[in-house]
Motif scaffolding. Structure first.
Motif, PDB file in Angstrom:
ATOM      1  N   ALA A 135     -10.996   4.013 -10.009  1.00  0.00           N
ATOM      2  CA  ALA A 135     -11.513   3.483 -11.182  1.00  0.00           C
ATOM      3  C   ALA A 135      -9.995   2.604 -11.239  1.00  0.00           C
ATOM      4  N   ASN A 136      -8.474   3.407 -10.508  1.00  0.00           N
ATOM      5  CA  ASN A 136      -7.259   3.157 -10.607  1.00  0.00           C
ATOM      6  C   ASN A 136      -6.517   2.048  -9.561  1.00  0.00           C
ATOM      7  N   LEU A 137      -7.518   1.941  -8.575  1.00  0.00           N
ATOM      8  CA  LEU A 137      -6.855   1.501  -7.319  1.00  0.00           C
ATOM      9  C   LEU A 137      -7.217  -0.454  -7.259  1.00  0.00           C
ATOM     10  N   HIS A 138      -7.531  -0.807  -8.242  1.00  0.00           N
ATOM     11  CA  HIS A 138      -6.344  -1.921  -8.424  1.00  0.00           C
ATOM     12  C   HIS A 138      -5.504  -2.340  -9.132  1.00  0.00           C
ATOM     13  N   ARG A 139      -5.431  -1.508  -9.990  1.00  0.00           N
ATOM     14  CA  ARG A 139      -3.610  -1.677 -10.494  1.00  0.00           C
ATOM     15  C   ARG A 139      -2.824  -0.694  -9.834  1.00  0.00           C
ATOM     16  N   TRP A 140      -2.455   0.213  -9.174  1.00  0.00           N
ATOM     17  CA  TRP A 140      -2.106   0.778  -7.997  1.00  0.00           C
ATOM     18  C   TRP A 140      -1.034  -0.115  -7.141  1.00  0.00           C
ATOM     19  N   ARG A 200     -11.050   5.686   3.032  1.00  0.00           N
ATOM     20  CA  ARG A 200     -12.408   5.366   2.507  1.00  0.00           C
ATOM     21  C   ARG A 200     -12.543   5.047   1.262  1.00  0.00           C
ATOM     22  N   GLN A 201     -11.308   5.666   0.487  1.00  0.00           N
ATOM     23  CA  GLN A 201     -11.161   5.362  -0.784  1.00  0.00           C
ATOM     24  C   GLN A 201     -10.500   4.073  -1.252  1.00  0.00           C
ATOM     25  N   GLY A 202      -9.759   3.521  -0.286  1.00  0.00           N
ATOM     26  CA  GLY A 202      -9.435   2.424  -0.430  1.00  0.00           C
ATOM     27  C   GLY A 202      -7.814   2.166  -0.816  1.00  0.00           C
ATOM     28  N   LEU A 203      -6.830   3.010  -0.341  1.00  0.00           N
ATOM     29  CA  LEU A 203      -5.952   3.428  -0.816  1.00  0.00           C
ATOM     30  C   LEU A 203      -4.941   2.951   0.512  1.00  0.00           C
ATOM     31  N   LEU A 204      -5.745   3.165   1.715  1.00  0.00           N
ATOM     32  CA  LEU A 204      -5.080   2.758   2.875  1.00  0.00           C
ATOM     33  C   LEU A 204      -5.945   1.401   3.365  1.00  0.00           C
ATOM     34  N   GLU A 205      -5.526   0.428   4.644  1.00  0.00           N
ATOM     35  CA  GLU A 205      -6.205  -0.073   5.174  1.00  0.00           C
ATOM     36  C   GLU A 205      -6.624  -0.079   6.666  1.00  0.00           C
ATOM     37  N   GLY A 206      -6.325   1.057   7.376  1.00  0.00           N
ATOM     38  CA  GLY A 206      -6.771   1.654   8.191  1.00  0.00           C
ATOM     39  C   GLY A 206      -5.919   2.380   8.192  1.00  0.00           C
ATOM     40  N   ARG A 217       0.122  -1.593  -0.156  1.00  0.00           N
ATOM     41  CA  ARG A 217       0.009  -0.029   0.438  1.00  0.00           C
ATOM     42  C   ARG A 217       0.480   1.149  -0.356  1.00  0.00           C
ATOM     43  N   GLN A 218       2.030   1.322   0.547  1.00  0.00           N
ATOM     44  CA  GLN A 218       2.875   2.689   0.881  1.00  0.00           C
ATOM     45  C   GLN A 218       3.050   2.714  -1.233  1.00  0.00           C
ATOM     46  N   LYS A 219       3.181   1.426  -1.770  1.00  0.00           N
ATOM     47  CA  LYS A 219       3.921   1.910  -3.099  1.00  0.00           C
ATOM     48  C   LYS A 219       2.389   2.642  -3.919  1.00  0.00           C
ATOM     49  N   ALA A 220       1.149   1.828  -3.152  1.00  0.00           N
ATOM     50  CA  ALA A 220       0.287   2.156  -3.925  1.00  0.00           C
ATOM     51  C   ALA A 220       0.417   3.741  -4.469  1.00  0.00           C
ATOM     52  N   LEU A 221       0.368   4.337  -2.882  1.00  0.00           N
ATOM     53  CA  LEU A 221      -0.274   5.391  -2.311  1.00  0.00           C
ATOM     54  C   LEU A 221       1.383   6.551  -3.212  1.00  0.00           C
ATOM     55  N   SER A 222       2.036   6.036  -3.408  1.00  0.00           N
ATOM     56  CA  SER A 222       3.098   6.645  -4.506  1.00  0.00           C
ATOM     57  C   SER A 222       2.890   6.724  -6.105  1.00  0.00           C
ATOM     58  N   ARG A 223       2.029   5.477  -6.707  1.00  0.00           N
ATOM     59  CA  ARG A 223       1.508   5.656  -7.930  1.00  0.00           C
ATOM     60  C   ARG A 223       0.463   6.312  -7.770  1.00  0.00           C
TER      61      ARG A 223
END
Length: 339
Positions: free
Chosen positions: A332-337, A290-296, A28-34
């Motif tokens: 729209a992009n969360l799954h890819r990140w 809330r957006q799903g980028l972080l788990e908590g 998830r750290q990398k997902a945030l950067s992406r």
């Protein structure tokens, strides 16, 4: 790097992704950067307040910087990488060297550890770090640990040849002008890019032509972008807003100027202004959760969490100003990140 900074961009202050055990969640750290880079951010600021200063004592400073650098290397935009550097000179220099080794372009230098020091001591510290890496100066508001700094200090700081930018974040219009005055009097206005960190006046900072007179000559300085914790959330909308501000020529449209108040109201909820910024990091985390980028919304300090009523305020401002959010873009992009 200097040309890209001068052109102006959005630089989110990068949060820290943790799992339920408060360990680093590298995925998830990398997902945030992406997310930030795909949203159009021109850079990433890592190891700063929003990343939590306690990453250093937990051995996470280098791993977290490395993850952002890896995400940047994947991206075609060649983003600007800014690393936070804190503490007294030995620590700040060591952190600058780590950042340089990871391919970072500049260090955002906090002077919070220099309370009670003389101006000469602080300038000597800045010069020592500048010998290692280009400096992104930082005027942190005293309410959250910053040191009051005069126009004379900023004149001396701006005269350091390896200073490339300054984040102006005193949350104070008088102090903001002190930075601008110092840069102008140092003759550094064409070398140093000015970025807002004033979360209470983001739009106004980006729109204002600061025309100051020095030695009888009027000179207009512009704040061209922002390095902001506020821009770690709803980043796509922030990129669009910064672009709108940068495109203004001549008269400022009233509807754009009115967004200053709307963005400030949203920031008050995210940064927990009602409770002296206690829930500032947790507020950023809650939007991302809330957006799903972080788990908590976990922070390294278990006592850092949302304040009573803060979640409700976040819901309210998102509903009031939907055009300043980017939930659809994230969905729209969360799954890819996260892949």
């Amino acid at each position: 790097m200097a040309a890209r900074l001068a052109a102006g961009c959005v630089i989110p202050a990068h949060p820290l992704a943790l799992d339920a055990s408060r360990a680093l969640d590298a995925r998830r750290q990398k997902a945030l950067s992406r997310y930030y880079l795909d949203a159009g951010a021109g850079g990433l600021a890592v190891g700063v307040h929003t990343t939590q200063f306690a990453i250093r004592e937990r051995g996470l400073f280098e791993p977290v910087l490395r993850i952002a650098a890896e995400a940047a290397a994947e991206h075609a935009a060649a983003p600007i990488l800014v690393a936070g550097a804190i503490g007294r000179t030995a620590q700040a220099v060591a952190e600058a060297r780590i950042a340089r080794g990871l391919g970072y372009h500049a260090v955002l230098l906090s002077l919070a550890a220099w309370k009670g020091a003389t101006e000469d001591e602080m300038i000597a510290h800045c010069e020592a770090v500048a010998a290692e890496m280009p400096l992104f100066g930082f005027y942190l508001q005293p309410a959250v640990g910053g040191v009051p700094l005069s126009a004379a200090f900023w004149r001396r700081f701006a005269a350091i040849g390896n200073v490339v930018a300054i984040k102006i974040a005193p949350f104070n219009r008088y102090a903001t002008l002190d930075v601008l005055r110092g840069v102008l009097e140092a003759g550094a206005q064409d070398r140093i890019a000015l970025y807002t960190g004033n979360d209470d006046h983001i739009v106004a900072d980006l729109l204002t032509p600061f025309t100051l007179v020095h030695r009888g000559v009027p000179t207009t300085l512009r704040i061209v972008g922002g390095l902001l914790g506020h821009w770690s959330v709803w980043t796509r909308a922030a990129v669009e807003l910064q672009a709108r501000c940068a495109a203004v020529r001549g008269a400022i449209p009233a509807e754009l100027l009115a967004l200053d108040a709307a963005v400030t109201e949203m920031n008050a909820a995210v940064f927990d202004v009602a409770n002296a910024f206690h829930g500032v990091i947790a507020g950023c985390h809650e939007v991302l959760r809330r957006q799903g980028l972080l788990e908590g919304i976990w922070c390294l300090d278990e006592h850092e969490t949302l304040s009573p009523g803060q979640a409700e305020l976040l819901t309210a401002v998102a509903q009031r100003y939907p055009l300043l959010t980017d939930d659809g873009f994230v969905a729209a992009n969360l799954h890819r990140w996260l892949s």
